[in-house]
Design a protein around this motif. Structure first.
Motif, mmCIF file in Angstrom:
data_model
loop_
_atom_site.group_PDB
_atom_site.id
_atom_site.type_symbol
_atom_site.label_atom_id
_atom_site.label_comp_id
_atom_site.label_asym_id
_atom_site.label_seq_id
_atom_site.Cartn_x
_atom_site.Cartn_y
_atom_site.Cartn_z
ATOM 1 N N ARG A 4 0.859 -1.181 0.000
ATOM 2 C CA ARG A 4 0.000 0.000 0.000
ATOM 3 C C ARG A 4 0.896 1.232 0.000
ATOM 4 O O ARG A 4 1.843 1.313 0.786
ATOM 5 N N ALA A 21 -4.659 6.382 -1.100
ATOM 6 C CA ALA A 21 -3.893 5.164 -0.808
ATOM 7 C C ALA A 21 -4.228 4.120 -1.861
ATOM 8 O O ALA A 21 -5.402 3.852 -2.119
ATOM 9 N N SER A 23 -3.606 0.238 -2.853
ATOM 10 C CA SER A 23 -3.135 -1.081 -2.418
ATOM 11 C C SER A 23 -3.059 -1.985 -3.633
ATOM 12 O O SER A 23 -3.877 -1.878 -4.558
#
Ligand code: ZN
Length: 430
Positions: A4, A21, A23
């Protein structure tokens, strides 16, 4: 295993977002969250390079002096053929490795290699008909770039199925030998199909190739040079894009590379077909091809580095915009009513068209490859405008392909050995 990374800003399919973010696992994006504090940098999806002849990287900068008479695409092609005659499989692999390494450093994370240098210098196929394609795939693996292999079908030297010229002997296949080559390529990498041009493949051959190819990407050079327009008109009474649209099932998996010399009617029909316009603005400028009439075209487009005279995603987009400004005597031509930032509009549209042409999901989205680049700056729209139009400092920082960081602070992790091997080839061949 899952990773991430948090960015201050990222260009998502719906536009710029803050505190993002991303991931990813096994090379693919698994989650995108916004409103996550503590990140750094500005992330963009990696740009697809929809058209490359990697071996031509070896002649970049070596054809920039005038010969006797007027220099043109056709005199450049003579030089290119001379280089093509001299290269062996090791050379092709080393040149491609450097070209692909440079593509990653320049913001391209995937490449469609329009590969036509198939046979030994005397024109006989290698024991493995896909020897050269194997070298291209090995180079892509070494550099870490995502590859779409486009084995090129080349059978003729002009419209009407004219026999090939002696200088084209390394490129030539029958439909039967091409089917064997195509099958071998499918074992090496994601594979599409590419009749070289309307000069090199007849209507019947294009139909057969399209059948062989199925729904995979299907690319063809078209309408790059005015001489090609005249030859096509003399042969068929139609212009190249007009002829192709009338005689082949052109659709969304097709990429019409260049499509420089098209009328407003051809541009409208091409957009309706959903084919991607494969624009190569730096090469088209370098070869004196002409300017794509963007004002008439509402369809998808992407960018390609083609001859690899200069490998740089940002400067391709800059050249695209500037050539339109010069031709139309206007500013901010490629901005749209929905995306008024020219740099953002150019980037997002070239990304979508490039991904369509290469057969990849576009942009930073769940399920798409975790392939992205980071640029320097504070405000994302300004940072991207700086990257495209001013480049006061090297704009590109890091590049990831399928979750692996391959470029750090602007330099590919294998740049040095790739350059050393390439320079050894130049000393030997040029
Ligand atoms: Zn090309």
């Amino acid at each position: 295993m899952s990773d991430r990374i948090i960015f201050r800003h990222a260009l998502l399919p719906q536009g710029w977002a803050a505190n993002v973010a991303i991931s990813f696992a096994a090379g693919r994006i698994t989650q995108i969250e916004t409103g996550i504090e503590g990140g750094a940098g500005i992330a963009l999806p990696g740009m697809p390079n929809l058209h490359s002849h990697s071996f031509q990287r070896a002649m970049a900068g070596r054809a920039e002096h005038r010969g006797a008479g007027t220099d043109s695409f056709w005199t450049w092609r003579e030089l290119m053929y001379k280089l093509a005659w001299s290269l062996d499989p090791e050379d092709v692999q080393a040149i491609a490795t450097l070209a692909f390494t440079e593509m990653l450093e320049a913001g391209f994370t995937a490449v469609a290699e329009f590969h036509y240098l198939h046979h030994a210098p005397d024109g006989t196929p290698y024991d493995d008909i896909a020897e050269m394609a194997t070298r291209i795939a090995a180079a892509a693996a070494a550099a870490g770039i995502e590859l779409l292999l486009l084995p090129v079908f080349y059978a003729h030297s002009g419209f009407g199925g004219r026999p090939p010229a002696e200088g084209q002997r390394r490129f030539i296949n029958s439909l039967d030998s091409y089917a064997r080559l195509h099958e071998r390529c499918q074992a090496l990498a994601a594979t599409g199909c590419a009749p070289h041009s309307l000069r090199a493949a007849t209507r019947e051959e294009i139909t057969a190739l399209n059948h062989l190819n199925g729904a995979a990407p299907f690319h063809i050079h078209i309408a790059e040079q005015t001489a090609e327009i005249e030859a096509c008109l003399a042969f068929s009474g139609a212009r190249p894009v007009e002829y192709l649209l009338a005689n082949a099932p052109v659709s969304a998996n097709w990429c019409l590379v260049h499509a420089t010399h098209i009328t407003a009617q051809e541009a409208a029909a091409m957009a309706k077909s959903q084919a991607v316009a494969g624009l190569c603005p730096i090469t088209e400028a370098n070869l004196g091809d002409g300017i794509f009439p963007a004002q008439h075209f509402t369809g998808a487009f992407g960018i390609g580095s083609d001859s690899n005279i200069l490998i740089d995603a940002a400067r391709e987009l800059q050249m695209l915009e500037y050539s339109q400004r010069l031709a139309q005597r206007q500013r901010n031509v490629m901005a749209t009513d929905t995306t008024r930032s020219t740099a953002t509009a150019l980037y997002q549209n070239a990304l979508a068209g490039g991904a369509q042409a290469i057969g990849l999901p576009a942009g930073l989205a769940i399920g798409a490859p975790a392939s992205f680049v980071t640029i320097a700056g504070e405000t994302p729209e300004d940072a991207l405008a700086d990257a495209l139009f001013t480049a006061r400092a090297p704009a590109l920082r890091d590049v990831w392909v399928r979750g692996k960081r391959l470029v750090e602070a602007g330099q590919h992790i294998h740049a040095r050995p790739a350059r050393a091997a390439f320079e050894a080839i130049l000393r030997k061949r040029l």
